[in-house]
Motif scaffolding. Sequence first.
Motif, PDB file in Angstrom:
ATOM      1  N   ALA A 226       0.812  -1.222   0.000  1.00  0.00           N
ATOM      2  CA  ALA A 226       0.000   0.000   0.000  1.00  0.00           C
ATOM      3  C   ALA A 226       0.840   1.263   0.000  1.00  0.00           C
ATOM      4  O   ALA A 226       0.391   2.318  -0.491  1.00  0.00           O
ATOM      5  CB  ALA A 226      -0.931  -0.005   1.211  1.00  0.00           C
ATOM      6  N   ASP A 227       2.063   1.217   0.549  1.00  0.00           N
ATOM      7  CA  ASP A 227       2.866   2.434   0.632  1.00  0.00           C
ATOM      8  C   ASP A 227       3.836   2.586  -0.542  1.00  0.00           C
ATOM      9  O   ASP A 227       4.595   3.552  -0.598  1.00  0.00           O
ATOM     10  CB  ASP A 227       3.645   2.472   1.946  1.00  0.00           C
ATOM     11  N   ALA A 228       3.845   1.642  -1.488  1.00  0.00           N
ATOM     12  CA  ALA A 228       4.737   1.741  -2.644  1.00  0.00           C
ATOM     13  C   ALA A 228       4.190   2.742  -3.648  1.00  0.00           C
ATOM     14  O   ALA A 228       2.986   3.036  -3.681  1.00  0.00           O
ATOM     15  CB  ALA A 228       4.906   0.382  -3.301  1.00  0.00           C
ATOM     16  N   ALA A 229       5.085   3.277  -4.484  1.00  0.00           N
ATOM     17  CA  ALA A 229       4.694   4.213  -5.543  1.00  0.00           C
ATOM     18  C   ALA A 229       5.238   3.709  -6.876  1.00  0.00           C
ATOM     19  O   ALA A 229       6.273   3.035  -6.927  1.00  0.00           O
ATOM     20  CB  ALA A 229       5.218   5.609  -5.253  1.00  0.00           C
ATOM     21  N   LEU A 230       4.536   4.053  -7.952  1.00  0.00           N
ATOM     22  CA  LEU A 230       4.934   3.663  -9.304  1.00  0.00           C
ATOM     23  C   LEU A 230       5.038   4.911 -10.162  1.00  0.00           C
ATOM     24  O   LEU A 230       4.091   5.701 -10.245  1.00  0.00           O
ATOM     25  CB  LEU A 230       3.918   2.698  -9.916  1.00  0.00           C
ATOM     26  N   ALA A 231       6.187   5.102 -10.820  1.00  0.00           N
ATOM     27  CA  ALA A 231       6.391   6.225 -11.734  1.00  0.00           C
ATOM     28  C   ALA A 231       6.690   5.682 -13.125  1.00  0.00           C
ATOM     29  O   ALA A 231       7.633   4.908 -13.298  1.00  0.00           O
ATOM     30  CB  ALA A 231       7.546   7.100 -11.257  1.00  0.00           C
ATOM     31  N   ILE A 232       5.874   6.076 -14.112  1.00  0.00           N
ATOM     32  CA  ILE A 232       6.071   5.658 -15.499  1.00  0.00           C
ATOM     33  C   ILE A 232       6.457   6.883 -16.313  1.00  0.00           C
ATOM     34  O   ILE A 232       5.724   7.873 -16.359  1.00  0.00           O
ATOM     35  CB  ILE A 232       4.802   5.004 -16.065  1.00  0.00           C
ATOM     36  N   LEU A 233       7.630   6.826 -16.950  1.00  0.00           N
ATOM     37  CA  LEU A 233       8.136   7.926 -17.763  1.00  0.00           C
ATOM     38  C   LEU A 233       7.970   7.568 -19.229  1.00  0.00           C
ATOM     39  O   LEU A 233       8.451   6.517 -19.678  1.00  0.00           O
ATOM     40  CB  LEU A 233       9.615   8.185 -17.468  1.00  0.00           C
ATOM     41  N   GLY A 234       7.290   8.411 -19.977  1.00  0.00           N
ATOM     42  CA  GLY A 234       7.103   8.165 -21.397  1.00  0.00           C
ATOM     43  C   GLY A 234       5.791   8.747 -21.874  1.00  0.00           C
ATOM     44  O   GLY A 234       4.905   9.069 -21.080  1.00  0.00           O
ATOM     45  N   GLU A 235       5.671   8.855 -23.196  1.00  0.00           N
ATOM     46  CA  GLU A 235       4.449   9.376 -23.789  1.00  0.00           C
ATOM     47  C   GLU A 235       4.033   8.461 -24.930  1.00  0.00           C
ATOM     48  O   GLU A 235       4.813   7.628 -25.391  1.00  0.00           O
ATOM     49  CB  GLU A 235       4.672  10.804 -24.305  1.00  0.00           C
ATOM     50  N   GLY A 236       2.781   8.611 -25.380  1.00  0.00           N
ATOM     51  CA  GLY A 236       2.314   7.765 -26.469  1.00  0.00           C
ATOM     52  C   GLY A 236       0.803   7.689 -26.522  1.00  0.00           C
ATOM     53  O   GLY A 236       0.089   8.277 -25.698  1.00  0.00           O
ATOM     54  N   LYS A 237       0.318   6.906 -27.482  1.00  0.00           N
ATOM     55  CA  LYS A 237      -1.112   6.885 -27.777  1.00  0.00           C
ATOM     56  C   LYS A 237      -1.941   6.225 -26.696  1.00  0.00           C
ATOM     57  O   LYS A 237      -3.165   6.401 -26.664  1.00  0.00           O
ATOM     58  CB  LYS A 237      -1.348   6.190 -29.112  1.00  0.00           C
ATOM     59  N   ASP A 238      -1.332   5.458 -25.806  1.00  0.00           N
ATOM     60  CA  ASP A 238      -2.081   4.747 -24.769  1.00  0.00           C
ATOM     61  C   ASP A 238      -2.301   5.568 -23.504  1.00  0.00           C
ATOM     62  O   ASP A 238      -2.826   5.045 -22.517  1.00  0.00           O
ATOM     63  CB  ASP A 238      -1.348   3.447 -24.380  1.00  0.00           C
ATOM     64  N   LEU A 239      -1.923   6.841 -23.509  1.00  0.00           N
ATOM     65  CA  LEU A 239      -1.986   7.635 -22.288  1.00  0.00           C
ATOM     66  C   LEU A 239      -3.380   7.643 -21.674  1.00  0.00           C
ATOM     67  O   LEU A 239      -3.549   7.373 -20.474  1.00  0.00           O
ATOM     68  CB  LEU A 239      -1.523   9.066 -22.560  1.00  0.00           C
ATOM     69  N   GLU A 240      -4.401   7.946 -22.455  1.00  0.00           N
ATOM     70  CA  GLU A 240      -5.754   8.037 -21.897  1.00  0.00           C
ATOM     71  C   GLU A 240      -6.220   6.690 -21.355  1.00  0.00           C
ATOM     72  O   GLU A 240      -6.832   6.614 -20.282  1.00  0.00           O
ATOM     73  CB  GLU A 240      -6.732   8.556 -22.954  1.00  0.00           C
ATOM     74  N   ALA A 241      -5.921   5.603 -22.086  1.00  0.00           N
ATOM     75  CA  ALA A 241      -6.334   4.273 -21.622  1.00  0.00           C
ATOM     76  C   ALA A 241      -5.629   3.920 -20.316  1.00  0.00           C
ATOM     77  O   ALA A 241      -6.235   3.333 -19.404  1.00  0.00           O
ATOM     78  CB  ALA A 241      -6.018   3.232 -22.693  1.00  0.00           C
ATOM     79  N   LEU A 242      -4.362   4.297 -20.196  1.00  0.00           N
ATOM     80  CA  LEU A 242      -3.617   4.004 -18.969  1.00  0.00           C
ATOM     81  C   LEU A 242      -4.109   4.855 -17.802  1.00  0.00           C
ATOM     82  O   LEU A 242      -4.154   4.396 -16.654  1.00  0.00           O
ATOM     83  CB  LEU A 242      -2.128   4.220 -19.194  1.00  0.00           C
ATOM     84  N   GLN A 243      -4.517   6.084 -18.098  1.00  0.00           N
ATOM     85  CA  GLN A 243      -5.083   6.927 -17.043  1.00  0.00           C
ATOM     86  C   GLN A 243      -6.387   6.335 -16.525  1.00  0.00           C
ATOM     87  O   GLN A 243      -6.655   6.365 -15.315  1.00  0.00           O
ATOM     88  CB  GLN A 243      -5.289   8.349 -17.558  1.00  0.00           C
ATOM     89  N   ARG A 244      -7.187   5.785 -17.440  1.00  0.00           N
ATOM     90  CA  ARG A 244      -8.434   5.139 -17.000  1.00  0.00           C
ATOM     91  C   ARG A 244      -8.127   3.901 -16.169  1.00  0.00           C
ATOM     92  O   ARG A 244      -8.780   3.647 -15.151  1.00  0.00           O
ATOM     93  CB  ARG A 244      -9.302   4.770 -18.208  1.00  0.00           C
ATOM     94  N   LEU A 245      -7.138   3.126 -16.603  1.00  0.00           N
ATOM     95  CA  LEU A 245      -6.761   1.922 -15.868  1.00  0.00           C
ATOM     96  C   LEU A 245      -6.207   2.281 -14.484  1.00  0.00           C
ATOM     97  O   LEU A 245      -6.458   1.576 -13.501  1.00  0.00           O
ATOM     98  CB  LEU A 245      -5.722   1.128 -16.662  1.00  0.00           C
ATOM     99  N   HIS A 253       1.854   7.179 -10.935  1.00  0.00           N
ATOM    100  CA  HIS A 253       2.144   8.483 -11.539  1.00  0.00           C
ATOM    101  C   HIS A 253       2.573   8.297 -12.990  1.00  0.00           C
ATOM    102  O   HIS A 253       3.584   7.645 -13.267  1.00  0.00           O
ATOM    103  CB  HIS A 253       3.254   9.190 -10.758  1.00  0.00           C
ATOM    104  N   LEU A 254       1.820   8.862 -13.927  1.00  0.00           N
ATOM    105  CA  LEU A 254       2.177   8.873 -15.341  1.00  0.00           C
ATOM    106  C   LEU A 254       2.808  10.233 -15.621  1.00  0.00           C
ATOM    107  O   LEU A 254       2.114  11.246 -15.710  1.00  0.00           O
ATOM    108  CB  LEU A 254       0.931   8.644 -16.203  1.00  0.00           C
ATOM    109  N   LEU A 255       4.122  10.258 -15.759  1.00  0.00           N
ATOM    110  CA  LEU A 255       4.866  11.518 -15.748  1.00  0.00           C
ATOM    111  C   LEU A 255       5.188  12.067 -17.129  1.00  0.00           C
ATOM    112  O   LEU A 255       5.791  13.136 -17.242  1.00  0.00           O
ATOM    113  CB  LEU A 255       6.161  11.329 -14.948  1.00  0.00           C
ATOM    114  N   GLY A 256       4.838  11.344 -18.208  1.00  0.00           N
ATOM    115  CA  GLY A 256       5.103  11.835 -19.549  1.00  0.00           C
ATOM    116  C   GLY A 256       6.580  11.822 -19.901  1.00  0.00           C
ATOM    117  O   GLY A 256       7.395  11.169 -19.248  1.00  0.00           O
ATOM    118  N   TYR A 257       6.918  12.551 -20.957  1.00  0.00           N
ATOM    119  CA  TYR A 257       8.312  12.618 -21.410  1.00  0.00           C
ATOM    120  C   TYR A 257       9.141  13.388 -20.395  1.00  0.00           C
ATOM    121  O   TYR A 257       8.726  14.436 -19.891  1.00  0.00           O
ATOM    122  CB  TYR A 257       8.401  13.299 -22.769  1.00  0.00           C
ATOM    123  N   ARG A 258      10.341  12.876 -20.090  1.00  0.00           N
ATOM    124  CA  ARG A 258      11.255  13.544 -19.172  1.00  0.00           C
ATOM    125  C   ARG A 258      12.641  13.624 -19.810  1.00  0.00           C
ATOM    126  O   ARG A 258      13.131  12.643 -20.367  1.00  0.00           O
ATOM    127  CB  ARG A 258      11.376  12.769 -17.854  1.00  0.00           C
TER     128      ARG A 258
END
Length: 390
Positions: A226-245, A253-258
């Motif tokens: 429960a206290d772990a965090a997930l950071a995904i770096l990157g962009e692409g066409k699946d962003l909206e689907a991943l936000q819904r998921l 955290h979906l952080l986009g291009y870095r």
Amino acid sequence: MLSIVKICCGFNLIHLSPSSEAPDMSLASPASSPALTIVHVVFSSRIAGGERHCIDLAQAQAALGHRVHVIGSRGSAVAGELGPGIQFHGLALPLLRACRVRRLARRLGADVCHGHLGPACKAVAAVRGAARVATLHVGYKAHHHARQDGLICVNRTQAQQLPAFDGAVSVIHNWAPERAPAPLSLCLRRELGLRPDQPLVGSVGRLHPSKGMDLLIQAFRDHAPADAALAILGEGKDLEALQRLRGGDARIHLLGYRADVEQALQSMDLFVSPSREEAFPLAILEAMRVGLPILATATQGPSEMLAQQPATLVPVNDVVALGRALRERIEALRALPGQAVDRQRVEYCLQAYQRPQAVARVIAFYRDVLSRRAKAPRMQPRLRSGAAHV
């Protein structure tokens, strides 16, 4: 507390044809041979692994004294990443792109035309007069690669599974590209508001079904503490689907291009590559370079890269196996709940993925292909060379 685990493995050069010899790497330097005019072709608006590799290879070749051009889409982010010694040629529309690449390569006096990713390789196949080379960043497709003069495979399995191909083949592993220094930024952990005892899991890659970020999000939601965090770096066409998921899970955290990928990796405790397909993931090499513990699906590239390395492989497309391994790796970082995370670092063997040697082998392969073209009978089908240098 910092732990370091060291392991080193040997990579021997294997000739798939007993009569063939690897190209002489001394030929890679313009000091011993004439400089080449090299035209790279990559049609991408955004920068991911294949594009990053093309950029870094072009810059390394220019630094060696070769004349280097890049043909791409007008407005592409690739143009802004190239050094001052490389000329970018932007094509406005995809209409008749192969014909325009052929004319432009001829006008530039290309010795070698090198395609990266499918559409670019298809255009390079139409070039005349220059050696046509393609890198299999993803995999072999006849309509993209069958008419090339040479193919660069990024892992051994690719070379071993190639269908009939009458050009030269070489296995040259990718390397972790040199990135320009990123602007100073906050530590990613502070940016996300994490406590010292909270584990940070990370992944880097395009938001595309092949990269399996949906698998990672689902596995994390179902199995991570429960206290772990997930950071995904990157962009692409699946962003909206991943936000819904992701839903309302504030841990994800979906952080986009870095631009500060290396700094971000240094803030993580575990790197995960959840891909469904992967020929040679540069993100894994970058994670290895900073010593992150790695969990990956057993796709083609990671299975070879991480063999005999201190990493965990799980079956492809298996959310349950990924989730269980994810939880086990996180729990291994701390003995008791609430205890500070042991920021474990691993010293991987990276001898097979050194930039200078790989760049030299690419140049030597170009010269090998040019030599074969010069010796090939005019207007006659080329015989299969049988040369697959691994």
